[in-house]
Structure formats: structure tokens, C-alpha cells
Design a protein around this motif. Structure first.
Motif, PDB file in Angstrom:
ATOM      1  N   GLU A  30       0.826  -1.221   0.000  1.00  0.00           N
ATOM      2  CA  GLU A  30       0.000   0.000   0.000  1.00  0.00           C
ATOM      3  C   GLU A  30       0.858   1.268   0.000  1.00  0.00           C
ATOM      4  OE1 GLU A  30      -3.789  -1.960   2.461  1.00  0.00           O
ATOM      5  OE2 GLU A  30      -2.467  -0.520   3.460  1.00  0.00           O
ATOM      6  N   ARG A 221     -10.808   0.267   0.879  1.00  0.00           N
ATOM      7  CA  ARG A 221      -9.653   0.644   1.703  1.00  0.00           C
ATOM      8  C   ARG A 221      -8.614   1.387   0.864  1.00  0.00           C
ATOM      9  NH1 ARG A 221      -6.536  -0.345   6.190  1.00  0.00           N
ATOM     10  NH2 ARG A 221      -4.320  -0.382   5.733  1.00  0.00           N
ATOM     11  N   LEU A 224      -9.573   4.981   0.166  1.00  0.00           N
ATOM     12  CA  LEU A 224      -9.382   5.871   1.325  1.00  0.00           C
ATOM     13  C   LEU A 224      -7.903   6.199   1.517  1.00  0.00           C
ATOM     14  CD1 LEU A 224     -11.906   4.281   3.864  1.00  0.00           C
ATOM     15  CD2 LEU A 224     -12.090   6.532   2.786  1.00  0.00           C
ATOM     16  N   GLU A 229      -7.111   9.549   3.617  1.00  0.00           N
ATOM     17  CA  GLU A 229      -7.902   9.432   4.846  1.00  0.00           C
ATOM     18  C   GLU A 229      -7.474   8.260   5.713  1.00  0.00           C
ATOM     19  OE1 GLU A 229     -12.170   9.827   4.380  1.00  0.00           O
ATOM     20  OE2 GLU A 229     -11.847  10.929   2.519  1.00  0.00           O
ATOM     21  N   VAL A 230      -6.766   7.306   5.112  1.00  0.00           N
ATOM     22  CA  VAL A 230      -6.281   6.144   5.853  1.00  0.00           C
ATOM     23  C   VAL A 230      -4.796   5.982   5.563  1.00  0.00           C
ATOM     24  CG1 VAL A 230      -6.399   3.602   5.962  1.00  0.00           C
ATOM     25  CG2 VAL A 230      -8.507   4.937   5.932  1.00  0.00           C
ATOM     26  N   GLU A 231      -4.034   5.680   6.608  1.00  0.00           N
ATOM     27  CA  GLU A 231      -2.596   5.488   6.407  1.00  0.00           C
ATOM     28  C   GLU A 231      -2.328   4.125   5.769  1.00  0.00           C
ATOM     29  OE1 GLU A 231       0.037   6.194   9.724  1.00  0.00           O
ATOM     30  OE2 GLU A 231      -1.370   7.700  10.471  1.00  0.00           O
ATOM     31  N   PRO A 232      -1.388   4.089   4.838  1.00  0.00           N
ATOM     32  CA  PRO A 232      -1.093   2.796   4.190  1.00  0.00           C
ATOM     33  C   PRO A 232      -0.258   1.893   5.090  1.00  0.00           C
ATOM     34  CG  PRO A 232       0.382   4.480   3.364  1.00  0.00           C
ATOM     35  CD  PRO A 232      -0.566   5.177   4.306  1.00  0.00           C
ATOM     36  N   ILE A 233      -0.364   0.579   4.866  1.00  0.00           N
ATOM     37  CA  ILE A 233       0.505  -0.378   5.558  1.00  0.00           C
ATOM     38  C   ILE A 233       1.772  -0.528   4.712  1.00  0.00           C
ATOM     39  CG2 ILE A 233       0.776  -2.795   6.269  1.00  0.00           C
ATOM     40  CD1 ILE A 233      -2.256  -2.868   6.807  1.00  0.00           C
TER      41      ILE A 233
ATOM     42  N   VAL B 144     -13.364   4.673   7.851  1.00  0.00           N
ATOM     43  CA  VAL B 144     -12.057   5.318   8.062  1.00  0.00           C
ATOM     44  C   VAL B 144     -11.474   4.902   9.417  1.00  0.00           C
ATOM     45  CG1 VAL B 144     -10.899   7.560   8.337  1.00  0.00           C
ATOM     46  CG2 VAL B 144     -12.630   7.263   6.553  1.00  0.00           C
ATOM     47  N   GLU B 147     -10.404   1.139   9.024  1.00  0.00           N
ATOM     48  CA  GLU B 147      -9.222   0.912   8.186  1.00  0.00           C
ATOM     49  C   GLU B 147      -7.963   1.503   8.815  1.00  0.00           C
ATOM     50  OE1 GLU B 147      -9.263  -1.200   5.923  1.00  0.00           O
ATOM     51  OE2 GLU B 147     -11.293  -1.272   5.100  1.00  0.00           O
ATOM     52  N   ASN B 148      -8.109   2.650   9.498  1.00  0.00           N
ATOM     53  CA  ASN B 148      -6.925   3.213  10.163  1.00  0.00           C
ATOM     54  C   ASN B 148      -6.466   2.332  11.316  1.00  0.00           C
ATOM     55  OD1 ASN B 148      -5.689   5.544   9.027  1.00  0.00           O
ATOM     56  ND2 ASN B 148      -7.589   6.664   9.404  1.00  0.00           N
ATOM     57  N   LYS B 150      -6.819  -0.818  11.377  1.00  0.00           N
ATOM     58  CA  LYS B 150      -6.195  -1.987  10.741  1.00  0.00           C
ATOM     59  C   LYS B 150      -4.727  -1.672  10.400  1.00  0.00           C
ATOM     60  CE  LYS B 150      -7.018  -5.403   7.170  1.00  0.00           C
ATOM     61  NZ  LYS B 150      -7.699  -5.678   5.920  1.00  0.00           N
ATOM     62  N   THR B 151      -4.494  -0.460   9.932  1.00  0.00           N
ATOM     63  CA  THR B 151      -3.112  -0.063   9.624  1.00  0.00           C
ATOM     64  C   THR B 151      -2.272  -0.071  10.896  1.00  0.00           C
ATOM     65  OG1 THR B 151      -3.938   1.406   7.887  1.00  0.00           O
ATOM     66  CG2 THR B 151      -1.666   1.773   8.631  1.00  0.00           C
TER      67      THR B 151
END
Lengths: 263, 174
Positions: A30, A221, A224, A229-233, B144, B147-148, B150-151
Motif C-alpha cells: 500500500e 480501503r 481511502l 484518509e487512511v494510512e497505508p501499511i 475510516v 481501516e486506520n 487496521k493499519t
């Protein structure tokens, strides 16, 4: 944003649209996928990709442009063509010598289409498109199965996720044209072996459907992440992760059970 | 009069474990993992003890796990520990494999979790449905938040559990 040949591969287009290669990049890592989509990171081009692009350019009437842009990578100082491109010419000849290959490579080339699937915009560029089918030209090492640590032995089609490509291409085309059933998807494939092998493969609809469902399970996911809006892994294995890793402290050396576990 | 049946006959035979015939012809069979066990399995070599997967949903027999499918669950849920699989959903499908000189339908598990709709997101810590939260006038969507988490923590958490987990990480770092 209106797509055309000039802006198709632009960073701007990559920010607005999803492409199959962008999805595959996010699926692999990601953090790397995001960096690539924002133009912060560019994967180094391998010889294998370069040869693939050379063959693609030949059959998509973009050969002159390719030679203008990449000419310096193709020739020796004395003006002779490099052996790898000489071999690429043999590969091209192999395709041209086969009537069925020629038939499957007949149609509109490099057709650009876009459509909304799963609530996000996708862009595609078909190698060959006509009313009967969508065909993608693939140059691969060989047609042997490839070992994947997660999946085990997989066919080259599965390993390179060409089913995923077919799934998105055919659904985008269906959305644009409004046809009741997706068009059949074919690969016109040739190998880079010393004696190139050729094959035309039809990927059946149920396999494309499974790949399409996989996209559906993951795209929310990824979208986002792309929107910030969501941090990547981070996978911490790819070149991008290795190059951007910041050490926070020493790690404890342990013998890991998984490495010693029997298959 | 008894019910008129349809489908593969093996579905109705006295089988002890899940088989390809239990998977619908179209689409995947989505099940929730209850726990893993080691069970005795009878086969052409006699009897062997195998790792088996047991499901929460009633009416489904346990599934015998091979290395490929075990790795795939590990990939889908980012853990190779069987206790971490409990409560997780998996998608089961069939794949044609060549074995023992013939082609047979084998059960396969997809290496990614099935799609979870926004209104079905459940906190993997407290079990509550993850809902949108508004903090200082700013709205955070359930997806959001999930998923955050989860990260950061490797699993879907509600806002409160994510805050606790964050606190735990901060405390641990002190």
C-alpha cells in the motif's frame, strides 16, 4: 478529467483514476502504491519491461515514437542494435508468422476507456479491441508455472494477475457500451525464450468474476488510502519500503519458528 | 413426502468433512472460523491426524486444512497463529487441481477476507458495530476508523477500542 494519449500516464490521471497496474501496486504494498500514484516514487524499469514495451509499441503503431524516445537504450556506440532488441525483433517475427496471432491482433489499438466501478473511476488502455473481443499482448519469460510463497505454484496468468486485468477491462468496456454481457478477454502471449513460444489464451468469465470480486473486497480501503484518509501499511520488503525505512531501535535476533516449520 | 433434492449427491452422503460439493456453483461460500482442532481423518492411506477448521455457522462440517489453505488464511488475516483466526471470515471456493493422475475439485480459501459492507464493520476487540463518530465537530466515518485501526493495530477496532489501543502503545513506549 478527459483522458487521451498524452495524459493517460500522467500523475494527474493516476490521482483521479484507478488503473489495473495501480491496483496491483497497492495490493502488493500500500505504501509503495500510494507513493507511485502521487509521483513520489518510480519503480526502476527492468530489461524485461523494456522488451515488453518494445514489442507492444511495434504492434500498437507507436514504434516510431518508441524509437525516438528510447533509441539511446537500443543501440551500441557503433550503431549496432543491442542483442536484447535483436531478440525482440525475432519475437516480433514469430508473432507475425502466425496467422491466428495476426487475426487476434487485428482491431483498434490502444483504445482508451474509463468507467466507474465500485464507486471509483477506472481507466484502461486496450492493446486490441474490436466488437468480438478484447485482447492484451503479453511478453513473458516462459509459460511455466511460477512459485508464489502464499499461493504455491501458480500459472503465469494467475501469478501476473492477468485475470484481474481482464476483469477490469471487460467490465469497463461493458459499462461504457452498455452491452448485456462482458466481451470475451484473450491474451496473445509470447515468450522471451531463445526460441519464442506463442499462445492465445481465453480467460473464462468465472475466473474474471472471481478476480473482479477480489477488487471489490479491497478497493474501499485502497481508495481511502489514495484520498489520504487512511494510512497505508508498509510491507517492509519492497524497494520503496527499504529505501524509506527509518530505524527506531535495534531488533532482537530470534530464531523464527515459521522459518523452520515444515511444509 | 420427503423433500426433492438438487445438487451434487455427495452433499447428501454421510461425509465427515466439508467438500467441494458443499460450495455453491456460483460465488464463494463465506464462513466464520470458530476454532481449529486436530482430528482423525480416514483416507486411502488409512487414518491420519489433520488440522481442521470449525465454523460458527451451523450446518457446515469442519474443513481439513492443507498447507496452501493454511497459508492463505494467514495471508488474509495477517497471522499464522490459529487462535488469531477465531471469529474471522473466510471465502471458500473450488479449484480444479491435478492430483493422482486425474483432475479433481479442491477446496481453496481466498487469500483475502471477504468484502465487509460499511454497516457490517464489527470491532474485533469488543464486538460492537463500528459507527461514525463526531469529535470536535469533525465527523469520522466508520470505514475510516476501521481501516486506520487496521493499519495501526492490524485489526478493525471501534473508536473507543482504537483509543485504548493507542493509549496502550503510548504507555508501552514510556
Amino acid at each position: 478529467m478527459e483522458l487521451n494519449n498524452d495524459n493517460y500516464y500522467s500523475i494527474e490521471a493516476g490521482k483521479h483514476y484507478w488503473s489495473v497496474s495501480q491496483f496491483k501496486a497497492f495490493n502488493k504494498c500500500e505504501a509503495c502504491g500510494l507513493a507511485e500514484s502521487r509521483g513520489y516514487y518510480e519503480r526502476p524499469e527492468s530489461d524485461a519491461l523494456l522488451i515488453g514495451s518494445y514489442v507492444d509499441a511495434y504492434f500498437s503503431n507507436e514504434f516510431e515514437q518508441f524509437q525516438q524516445e528510447r533509441g539511446c537504450q537500443m543501440f551500441k556506440k557503433n550503431g549496432e542494435i543491442l542483442a536484447k532488441f535483436e531478440h525482440a525483433n525475432d519475437m516480433i517475427n514469430r508473432i507475425e508468422s502466425d496467422p491466428l496471432m495476426n487475426e487476434y491482433l487485428t482491431g483498434e489499438h490502444q483504445t482508451i476507456m474509463s468507467a466507474n466501478l465500485f464507486g471509483v473511476d477506472w481507466k484502461c488502455k486496450f492493446d486490441v479491441y474490436n466488437e468480438r473481443r478484447i485482447v492484451d499482448l503479453k511478453t513473458v519469460k516462459d509459460f511455466n508455472d511460477i512459485y508464489d510463497p502464499v499461493y504455491g505454484w501458480r500459472s503465469w496468468i494467475e501469478y501476473w494477475q492477468y485475470d484481474l486485468q481482464g476483469a477490469i477491462y471487460t467490465r469497463v468496456e461493458q459499462a461504457v457500451t452498455g452491452r448485456s454481457e462482458p466481451l470475451p478477454f484473450y491474451l496473445a502471449a509470447l515468450t522471451k525464450e531463445k526460441v519464442p513460444d506463442i499462445k492465445i489464451v481465453h480467460i473464462p468469465q468465472h475466473i474474471l468474476d472471481a478476480a473482479f470480486n477480489m477488487v471489490g473486497a479491497k478497493i474501499d480501503r485502497f481508495e481511502l488510502i489514495k484520498k489520504g484518509e487512511v494510512e497505508p501499511i508498509r510491507c517492509e520488503r519492497c524497494d520503496y519500503c527499504k529505501s524509506t525505512k527509518i530505524l527506531t531501535g535495534p531488533e532482537e535476533y530470534e530464531l523464527e519458528e515459521a522459518k523452520n516449520a515444515s511444509e | 413426502m420427503s423433500e426433492r433434492l438438487t445438487g451434487d449427491f455427495r452433499k447428501y452422503m454421510d461425509k465427515n468433512f466439508l467438500g467441494a460439493w458443499d460450495v455453491p456453483e456460483k460465488g464463494d461460500l463465506v464462513l466464520t472460523i470458530d476454532h481449529c482442532e486436530r482430528n482423525e481423518v480416514k483416507n486411502e492411506r488409512g487414518s491420519e491426524t489433520k488440522l481442521t477448521l470449525h465454523f460458527v455457522e451451523r450446518g457446515y462440517k469442519p474443513m481439513i486444512l492443507n498447507t496452501t489453505n493454511s497459508k492463505r488464511i494467514g495471508e488474509a488475516h495477517k497471522s499464522n497463529r490459529v487462535e488469531d483466526w477465531e471469529g474471522k471470515k473466510i471465502s471458500i471456493y473450488t479449484e480444479k487441481v491435478t492430483a493422482f493422475g486425474g483432475t479433481t475439485d479442491a477446496l481453496r480459501i481466498r487469500p483475502y477476507p471477504p468484502k465487509v459492507e460499511d454497516d457490517e464493520l464489527v470491532c474485533e476487540e469488543c464486538g460492537a458495530v463500528i459507527e461514525d463518530v463526531t469529535i470536535d465537530g469533525k465527523k469520522y466515518k466508520a470505514r475510516v476508523i476501521a481501516e486506520n485501526s487496521k493499519t495501526k493495530f492490524g485489526k478493525y477496532l471501534c473508536y473507543d477500542c482504537a483509543a485504548k489501543a493507542k493509549q496502550g502503545v503510548t504507555d508501552g513506549a514510556e
